[in-house]
Scaffold this motif. Sequence first.
Motif, short mmCIF file in Angstrom:
data_model
loop_
_atom_site.label_atom_id
_atom_site.label_comp_id
_atom_site.label_asym_id
_atom_site.label_seq_id
_atom_site.Cartn_x
_atom_site.Cartn_y
_atom_site.Cartn_z
N TYR B 43 0.80 -1.22 0.00
CA TYR B 43 0.00 0.00 0.00
C TYR B 43 0.84 1.27 0.00
CZ TYR B 43 -4.47 -2.25 -0.04
OH TYR B 43 -5.57 -2.95 -0.45
N GLY B 46 0.90 3.61 -4.11
CA GLY B 46 0.02 4.67 -4.60
C GLY B 46 0.55 6.04 -4.24
N PHE B 103 8.31 5.32 -12.04
CA PHE B 103 6.87 5.50 -12.17
C PHE B 103 6.22 4.20 -12.63
CE2 PHE B 103 4.10 9.45 -13.22
CZ PHE B 103 3.07 8.93 -12.48
N HIS B 110 1.55 -1.34 -7.92
CA HIS B 110 0.28 -0.81 -7.44
C HIS B 110 -0.89 -1.58 -8.06
CE1 HIS B 110 -2.19 2.59 -6.02
NE2 HIS B 110 -2.75 2.68 -7.21
N ARG B 113 -1.04 -5.18 -6.73
CA ARG B 113 -1.65 -5.16 -5.40
C ARG B 113 -3.17 -5.22 -5.53
NH1 ARG B 113 -2.99 -0.34 -2.77
NH2 ARG B 113 -3.65 0.15 -4.89
N SER B 119 -9.09 -5.42 -5.31
CA SER B 119 -9.52 -4.03 -5.14
C SER B 119 -10.35 -3.53 -6.33
CB SER B 119 -8.31 -3.12 -4.95
OG SER B 119 -7.56 -3.53 -3.84
N LEU B 127 -12.97 2.98 -9.74
CA LEU B 127 -11.62 3.33 -9.29
C LEU B 127 -10.58 2.56 -10.11
CD1 LEU B 127 -9.69 4.56 -7.16
CD2 LEU B 127 -10.28 2.66 -5.67
N GLY B 131 -7.97 3.82 -13.00
CA GLY B 131 -6.56 3.42 -12.93
C GLY B 131 -6.06 2.95 -14.28
N ILE B 132 -6.86 2.18 -14.98
CA ILE B 132 -6.41 1.69 -16.29
C ILE B 132 -6.23 2.85 -17.26
CG2 ILE B 132 -7.14 0.33 -18.28
CD1 ILE B 132 -8.34 -1.58 -16.17
N ILE B 134 -5.39 5.79 -16.36
CA ILE B 134 -4.14 6.42 -15.93
C ILE B 134 -2.96 5.69 -16.55
CG2 ILE B 134 -2.61 6.89 -13.98
CD1 ILE B 134 -4.97 7.37 -12.24
N HIS B 212 -9.22 9.67 -9.69
CA HIS B 212 -8.84 8.42 -9.03
C HIS B 212 -8.96 8.58 -7.51
CE1 HIS B 212 -6.71 4.58 -9.21
NE2 HIS B 212 -5.76 4.98 -8.40
N LEU B 216 -11.58 7.02 -4.92
CA LEU B 216 -11.07 6.23 -3.80
C LEU B 216 -11.74 6.66 -2.50
CD1 LEU B 216 -8.87 4.22 -2.69
CD2 LEU B 216 -7.53 6.25 -2.20
N SER B 221 -10.69 2.76 1.05
CA SER B 221 -9.67 1.81 0.63
C SER B 221 -10.08 0.38 0.93
CB SER B 221 -8.35 2.11 1.34
OG SER B 221 -7.61 3.06 0.64
N ASN B 222 -9.66 -0.49 0.06
CA ASN B 222 -9.68 -1.92 0.35
C ASN B 222 -8.46 -2.20 1.23
OD1 ASN B 222 -10.35 -4.63 0.11
ND2 ASN B 222 -9.13 -4.87 -1.75
C1 HEM Z 1 -0.22 7.94 -11.71
C2 HEM Z 1 -0.59 6.76 -11.32
C3 HEM Z 1 -1.39 6.47 -10.07
C4 HEM Z 1 -1.47 7.16 -8.89
C5 HEM Z 1 -0.73 8.45 -8.53
C6 HEM Z 1 -2.36 6.44 -8.04
C7 HEM Z 1 -2.68 6.84 -6.74
C8 HEM Z 1 -3.38 6.05 -5.85
C9 HEM Z 1 -3.43 6.26 -4.43
C10 HEM Z 1 -2.71 7.41 -3.67
C11 HEM Z 1 -4.19 5.30 -3.89
C12 HEM Z 1 -4.47 5.08 -2.40
C13 HEM Z 1 -3.25 4.45 -1.75
C14 HEM Z 1 -3.05 3.02 -2.15
O1 HEM Z 1 -4.02 2.25 -2.11
O2 HEM Z 1 -1.92 2.66 -2.54
C15 HEM Z 1 -4.67 4.47 -4.97
C16 HEM Z 1 -5.49 3.37 -4.83
C17 HEM Z 1 -5.88 2.54 -5.88
N1 HEM Z 1 -5.43 2.61 -7.20
FE1 HEM Z 1 -4.16 3.97 -7.94
N2 HEM Z 1 -2.84 5.34 -8.70
C18 HEM Z 1 -2.27 5.32 -9.94
C19 HEM Z 1 -2.46 4.38 -10.91
C20 HEM Z 1 -3.33 3.31 -10.81
C21 HEM Z 1 -3.52 2.31 -11.80
C22 HEM Z 1 -2.76 2.27 -13.13
C23 HEM Z 1 -4.46 1.44 -11.34
C24 HEM Z 1 -5.05 0.20 -11.97
C25 HEM Z 1 -5.09 -0.05 -13.23
C26 HEM Z 1 -4.87 1.89 -10.03
C27 HEM Z 1 -5.81 1.28 -9.23
C28 HEM Z 1 -6.05 1.59 -7.89
C29 HEM Z 1 -6.93 0.87 -7.02
C30 HEM Z 1 -7.81 -0.31 -7.41
C31 HEM Z 1 -6.83 1.46 -5.75
C32 HEM Z 1 -7.53 1.04 -4.46
C33 HEM Z 1 -6.67 -0.01 -3.86
C34 HEM Z 1 -7.17 -0.53 -2.56
O3 HEM Z 1 -7.85 0.21 -1.83
O4 HEM Z 1 -6.87 -1.70 -2.28
N3 HEM Z 1 -4.15 3.02 -9.73
N4 HEM Z 1 -4.15 4.95 -6.15
#
Ligand code: HEM
Lengths: 268, 477
Positions: B43, B46, B103, B110, B113, B119, B127, B131-132, B134, B212, B216, B221-222
């Motif tokens: 975790y 992110g 990155f 990430h 995970r 998640s 969410l 992410g995809i 992104i 995103h 979230l 969060s999960n």
């Molecule tokens: C610039 C790229 C990205 C940034 C800055 C970012 C930022 C974040 C942050 C700060 C969180 C909350 C902290 C954490 O759970 O680690 C988060 C959660 C999450 N992100 Fe991203 N993310 C990015 C890319 C992505 C991508 C590419 C995906 C999937 C294709 C994604 C899917 C998720 C999911 C599913 C969560 C929730 C996870 C959970 O609660 O278990 N993210 N993201």
Amino acid sequence: MTQKNSPRRHRPVLALAAVLLAACGAAWGSVASTVPPLRPITVNLQDKAALRNGALYTVHMCVACHSLQGVRYSSLPKVLGLSRAQFLATIGTNGHHYHDTITSNMPAAMMEAYVKIAPPDLTVIAQRRSAAWLYTYLTSFYVDPSRPTGVNNTVRYNVAMPDVFASMQGLQKPVVVQGLRFGSPAKVAIGVEPLTQGSMTKAQFDQTARDIVAFLYAVAHPHQQERARLGPWILGLFLALSVLTYLLYKLYWRRVITSEERWWRVGR
Amino acid sequence: MNNSKPSKTSGVFGWFDQRLPISATWRSQVSRYPAPKNFNLWYFFGSLAMLVLVMQLATGLFLAIHYQPNPHLAYWSVLRGIQRDSRWGWLIRDMHVVGASAFFLLVYLHMYRAVMYGSYKKPRELLWLVGIFIYLALAAEAFLGYLLPWGQMSYWGSAVVTNFVTALPVIGKPIATWMRGSFVVDLPTLNRFFVFHVFLMPMLLLALVLVHLIALHQVGSNNPDGIEIHENVNESGWPRDGIPFHPYYTVKDLFGVSVFFVVFFWFVFYKPAGWGLLLDKLNYTPANILHTPADIHPLWFFLPFYAMLRGVPDKLYGIMAFGGSFVLLAFLPLLDRNPIRSIRYRSKLYKFNVLMMAASFLWLGWIAHGFATEHNMVYGLHVTEVFYATFLVLPFFNRQRSVRAKVLWLVLAEAAVWLIDVWMYSIHAHGWDLMLLTDWIPTLYLLVVFGSALAFPALTRDAAKLPERLTAGGIFH
Ligand code: HEM
């Protein structure tokens, strides 16, 4: 076994062996060539006399044809441990301005007519090639009548550059072995032997070549000393921060672990 | 808890706070935002990705000031103007270069995970989808930026990719010409790639990351246990297993940032080119339009996709295989409908499958790292099949399957692989023996999954009962 027109396979055991072999072979392509050994060299950036000697040869001999567009004359005094005046008096700028980049006076069109391709920029070459490669290249021209320039090179097969060192080093002949070139059997030159005597002894010429390589290496890696000086401090800083923030994290989280359900009231 | 009122109504801060929800937002989104208390190592990524995003924007700003988007000037504006003539230019450029790879590494971890802990499942489908997008924006950003130094690999990489686009029917050629602004990669291409890289894509990335984060915080969060903390709240509505994001996760993320910077700056100072992985050796040579390099390949983070493009013996189908992998990712919430989120409580075979997702992806990268030999292409094809299969078999794990269903899955999946092989063979005769010799890869994978599901039904059994509260465990908990 793995070629297109091979006969149908009947024996499963062989097939299995082939599977494993193919798996291993897959990653390793099939464009092998016999590689001549590189001559070892250690570059000492503190040996300013060597760097100065290398600079002299580079700026006055190599730059006849090559440029070093990454380098300005004005950046050299620091590298060579000279003052500006000393630099201008001993090495000079080939008639260019002090802050100019090191560019050859030879017009590119003329070079193309002379050796068919424009000589590459030496900053580019020195960034891409190792010091050992450069050292081997400079000392491994050999006589090859089949080439338009009359010479070839062990590490750069069919090189277009003429042997500009012939008067210093003398001519050399190749040491040839039966090997591979791009996967096919061929006679490969893996070393050189003296053929005629030049104005320098072998030791003298090798030293000159090493000086040139040291200079090229120095200008191709201009921030190496800065990196070495700064790196430990920055890494140390973040290592220390890692320890501190870890302790801080543990300090805060003690509450989370110990007082299960009371902690969240904090700050309400 | 009333989070919407300003905390102070007097003074300078109070003046602002009454007009802008500063303290209210801080409270609802940070200091009284409940996060599960069992986040582990996975975790960190992110917040680290966010850090790197900011770092790329900051270093990129300084690079853009000195950079010249013109084929005659670009190469030396980077290798001399930035790296030598500008104070600290070398450091800023190396940070930007290493930052790009960091990155991708962070984002891959990430994403993985999210896959491990489910998640992407309800209520976090959007969410995940954001992410995809992104990821896609990030990929575009990296591709565009790679052309800018106008090195050999920059040039030929862009040439190869824009050439691939021409394989699309009807619209392919016009799109490629439109992308390049020319019939070949040239000045117009460099100009637009520069503008897209420094303006369009960063804006898009920032906007997407904002969405995103909003998404979230809407659902929360999960966590590694995959158990919803909001379903178990105390009398005041606070999740029993939740802790305020600040200060608990702010201090923890600070620790993550420090450790990350140790690794990051080690690369920046001592291995800025990362053994040719972060910055290709060939890119030290200026672009030469007349000299095609013997081996054109992208940087490490695109290698798995490159293996797919190369492995499928037809450009158009290759593009479809590449694009399809994102469709698969997007459809993940529909493929995996098992009610259990976290891999911790899923069956052994499911764990194996999630491992194989990563393993086949890495293997594809390794294959594309090699030359484009016949061998590597065929391997690329078959490992692509495995990568696809790791997603397409997910519905199998949605519930317990009968023996008949298991046999049917095995037979159909194996038949599908063979059909695809015959189809691919009809497009390009790779040589049957080579095809057959490598077919063990998907076959073995399918046999392991369905065969062992048949032979050892226990391997397909998920945990009978989930814990009611979050459990500790994992590193840095
Ligand atoms: C610039 C790229 C990205 C940034 C800055 C970012 C930022 C974040 C942050 C700060 C969180 C909350 C902290 C954490 O759970 O680690 C988060 C959660 C999450 N992100 Fe991203 N993310 C990015 C890319 C992505 C991508 C590419 C995906 C999937 C294709 C994604 C899917 C998720 C999911 C599913 C969560 C929730 C996870 C959970 O609660 O278990 N993210 N993201």
